[in-house]
Design an enzyme around this catalytic site. Structure first.
Site, PDB file in Angstrom:
ATOM      1  CE  LYS A  97      -2.032  -1.139   3.890  1.00  9.36           C
ATOM      2  NZ  LYS A  97      -1.270  -2.390   4.168  1.00  9.36           N
ATOM      3  NE  ARG A 126       2.536  -5.332  11.570  1.00 10.34           N
ATOM      4  CZ  ARG A 126       3.401  -5.074  10.600  1.00 10.34           C
ATOM      5  NH1 ARG A 126       4.517  -5.740  10.514  1.00 10.34           N
ATOM      6  NH2 ARG A 126       3.138  -4.146   9.729  1.00 10.34           N
ATOM      7  NE  ARG A 151      -3.647  -1.375  10.740  1.00  6.15           N
ATOM      8  CZ  ARG A 151      -2.609  -0.834  10.109  1.00  6.15           C
ATOM      9  NH1 ARG A 151      -2.667   0.386   9.664  1.00  6.15           N
ATOM     10  NH2 ARG A 151      -1.526  -1.544   9.907  1.00  6.15           N
ATOM     11  NE  ARG A 166       6.890  -0.977  10.167  1.00  5.70           N
ATOM     12  CZ  ARG A 166       5.700  -0.848   9.566  1.00  5.70           C
ATOM     13  NH1 ARG A 166       5.622  -0.257   8.371  1.00  5.70           N
ATOM     14  NH2 ARG A 166       4.610  -1.298  10.138  1.00  5.70           N
ATOM     15  NE  ARG A 169       7.522  -2.991   6.086  1.00  7.58           N
ATOM     16  CZ  ARG A 169       6.206  -2.825   6.212  1.00  7.58           C
ATOM     17  NH1 ARG A 169       5.514  -2.214   5.258  1.00  7.58           N
ATOM     18  NH2 ARG A 169       5.576  -3.300   7.270  1.00  7.58           N
TER      19      ARG A 169
HETATM   20  P1  ADP Z   1       2.356  -1.817   3.230  1.00  7.39           P
HETATM   21  O1  ADP Z   1       2.406  -0.309   3.136  1.00  7.39           O
HETATM   22  O2  ADP Z   1       1.095  -2.389   2.618  1.00  7.39           O
HETATM   23  O3  ADP Z   1       2.581  -2.348   4.613  1.00  7.39           O
HETATM   24  P2  ADP Z   1       4.896  -1.684   1.771  1.00  7.39           P
HETATM   25  O4  ADP Z   1       4.561  -0.764   0.639  1.00  7.39           O
HETATM   26  O5  ADP Z   1       5.716  -1.158   2.873  1.00  7.39           O
HETATM   27  O6  ADP Z   1       3.519  -2.377   2.338  1.00  7.39           O
HETATM   28  O7  ADP Z   1       5.595  -2.980   1.130  1.00  7.39           O
HETATM   29  C1  ADP Z   1       6.054  -4.051   1.949  1.00  7.39           C
HETATM   30  C2  ADP Z   1       7.399  -4.559   1.422  1.00  7.39           C
HETATM   31  O8  ADP Z   1       7.206  -5.190   0.156  1.00  7.39           O
HETATM   32  C3  ADP Z   1       8.429  -3.452   1.206  1.00  7.39           C
HETATM   33  O9  ADP Z   1       9.687  -3.965   1.550  1.00  7.39           O
HETATM   34  C4  ADP Z   1       8.340  -3.154  -0.303  1.00  7.39           C
HETATM   35  O10 ADP Z   1       9.586  -2.708  -0.820  1.00  7.39           O
HETATM   36  C5  ADP Z   1       7.931  -4.498  -0.867  1.00  7.39           C
HETATM   37  N1  ADP Z   1       7.000  -4.416  -2.003  1.00  7.39           N
HETATM   38  C6  ADP Z   1       5.982  -3.542  -2.157  1.00  7.39           C
HETATM   39  N2  ADP Z   1       5.299  -3.793  -3.286  1.00  7.39           N
HETATM   40  C7  ADP Z   1       5.900  -4.873  -3.857  1.00  7.39           C
HETATM   41  C8  ADP Z   1       5.667  -5.631  -5.045  1.00  7.39           C
HETATM   42  N3  ADP Z   1       4.657  -5.365  -5.855  1.00  7.39           N
HETATM   43  N4  ADP Z   1       6.472  -6.688  -5.291  1.00  7.39           N
HETATM   44  C9  ADP Z   1       7.489  -7.011  -4.437  1.00  7.39           C
HETATM   45  N5  ADP Z   1       7.763  -6.328  -3.318  1.00  7.39           N
HETATM   46  C10 ADP Z   1       6.984  -5.278  -3.022  1.00  7.39           C
HETATM   47  P1  AMP Z   2       1.424   0.311   9.368  1.00  7.15           P
HETATM   48  O1  AMP Z   2       2.597   1.202   9.139  1.00  7.15           O
HETATM   49  O2  AMP Z   2       0.207   0.703   8.579  1.00  7.15           O
HETATM   50  O3  AMP Z   2       1.778  -1.144   9.194  1.00  7.15           O
HETATM   51  O4  AMP Z   2       1.003   0.513  10.896  1.00  7.15           O
HETATM   52  C1  AMP Z   2       1.912   0.210  11.944  1.00  7.15           C
HETATM   53  C2  AMP Z   2       1.180   0.139  13.268  1.00  7.15           C
HETATM   54  O5  AMP Z   2       0.604   1.413  13.603  1.00  7.15           O
HETATM   55  C3  AMP Z   2      -0.003  -0.835  13.352  1.00  7.15           C
HETATM   56  O6  AMP Z   2       0.399  -2.174  13.573  1.00  7.15           O
HETATM   57  C4  AMP Z   2      -0.763  -0.245  14.545  1.00  7.15           C
HETATM   58  O7  AMP Z   2      -0.140  -0.550  15.780  1.00  7.15           O
HETATM   59  C5  AMP Z   2      -0.609   1.247  14.303  1.00  7.15           C
HETATM   60  N1  AMP Z   2      -1.705   1.750  13.434  1.00  7.15           N
HETATM   61  C6  AMP Z   2      -1.576   2.248  12.172  1.00  7.15           C
HETATM   62  N2  AMP Z   2      -2.777   2.611  11.674  1.00  7.15           N
HETATM   63  C7  AMP Z   2      -3.688   2.314  12.640  1.00  7.15           C
HETATM   64  C8  AMP Z   2      -5.099   2.430  12.725  1.00  7.15           C
HETATM   65  N3  AMP Z   2      -5.828   2.908  11.701  1.00  7.15           N
HETATM   66  N4  AMP Z   2      -5.703   2.031  13.873  1.00  7.15           N
HETATM   67  C9  AMP Z   2      -4.988   1.550  14.909  1.00  7.15           C
HETATM   68  N5  AMP Z   2      -3.656   1.388  14.886  1.00  7.15           N
HETATM   69  C10 AMP Z   2      -3.000   1.777  13.765  1.00  7.15           C
END
Ligand code: ADP
Ligand code: AMP
Length: 210
Positions: free
Chosen positions: A13, A166, A88, A155, A122
């Site tokens: 995302k 998660r 969420r 992270r 990641r």
């Molecule tokens: P989210 O925001 O949904 O948690 P991220 O955008 O941070 O996900 O992506 C999670 C991991 O996967 C990151 O390390 C990113 O570089 C990688 N990634 C994102 N999109 C793709 C894709 N289409 N194919 C392979 N790896 C991806």
């Molecule tokens: P994310 O970066 O989206 O993976 O979010 C990291 C963490 O932030 C989550 O695991 C939650 O602990 C907190 N968080 C992010 N967005 C929300 C939300 N909309 N509601 C509650 N907790 C959130």
């Protein structure tokens, strides 16, 4: 264009939101990033939420909703926005209806196997905010951000013990939003399995039809 990006952690995302932001000139509002900035800046909210984020649980609705409500009042959100990671929970979605009108909810679909691979590889750069993957999107120099040169970190919630929790939290609290938005006729399905370039192409096609 007021958008929600929905989907499990690691679905891509944030990666796609950065591209949509650049192409459509709308802000990328990630609640996870906002909470991490609070933690980094050692604010009162940051102190309250640190242990919650590390464990992969959700921050209480009231606090999260208020943070987003305030963020959406900023000028840059007037011509549209991407909400990434919010709502969420169903109460968050209901609360959002009181202060924002949503045009589309993009649901990023990805298998559990791919989610685990993406989360465990990641790496992030705290200052520049850039997101990498050790295999799928590696930096030019191992372990260093291309932009800032700072060391890349994992992270805490991407460590194996937090990932499983998660995914359970996602299934229990967030997945019900898929039906919630489908019933409102807002849901747009995105196949998040292919490369980021391919996913972005799909997203652009869907957004053109909005
Ligand atoms: P989210 O925001 O949904 O948690 P991220 O955008 O941070 O996900 O992506 C999670 C991991 O996967 C990151 O390390 C990113 O570089 C990688 N990634 C994102 N999109 C793709 C894709 N289409 N194919 C392979 N790896 C991806
Ligand atoms: P994310 O970066 O989206 O993976 O979010 C990291 C963490 O932030 C989550 O695991 C939650 O602990 C907190 N968080 C992010 N967005 C929300 C939300 N909309 N509601 C509650 N907790 C959130």
């Amino acid at each position: 264009m007021n958008l929600i990006f929905l989907g499990p952690p690691g679905a891509g995302k944030g990666t796609i939101a950065v591209r949509v932001k650049q192409s459509y000139h709308i802000p990328h509002i990630s609640t996870g990033d906002l909470f991490r900035a609070h933690i980094h800046n050692k604010t009162e909210i940051g102190t309250q939420v640190q242990a919650i984020l590390d464990s992969g649980e959700l921050v209480p609705d009231e606090l999260t909703i208020e943070m987003v409500r305030q963020r959406l009042q900023e000028d840059d959100s007037r011509n549209g926005f991407i909400l990434d990671g919010f709502p969420r929970t169903i109460p968050q979605a209901e609360a959002l209806e009181d202060f924002a009108q949503i045009d589309g909810v993009l649901n990023f679909e990805l298998s559990k196997e791919s989610i685990v691979k993406r989360l465990s590889g990641r790496r992030i750069a705290k200052q520049s905010g850039k997101v990498y993957h050790i295999h799928y999107n590696p930096p030019k120099v191992e372990g260093k951000c291309d932009e800032s040169g700072e060391p890349l970190i994992q992270r805490p919630d991407d460590k194996p013990e937090a990932i499983e929790n998660r995914l359970e939290v996602y299934q229990r609290q967030t997945a019900p939003l898929i039906n919630y938005y489908a019933e409102k006729g807002l849901l747009i399905v995105i196949n998040a399995e292919p490369s980021a370039d391919e996913v972005f192409t799909q997203v652009k096609e869907k957004l053109e039809n909005l």
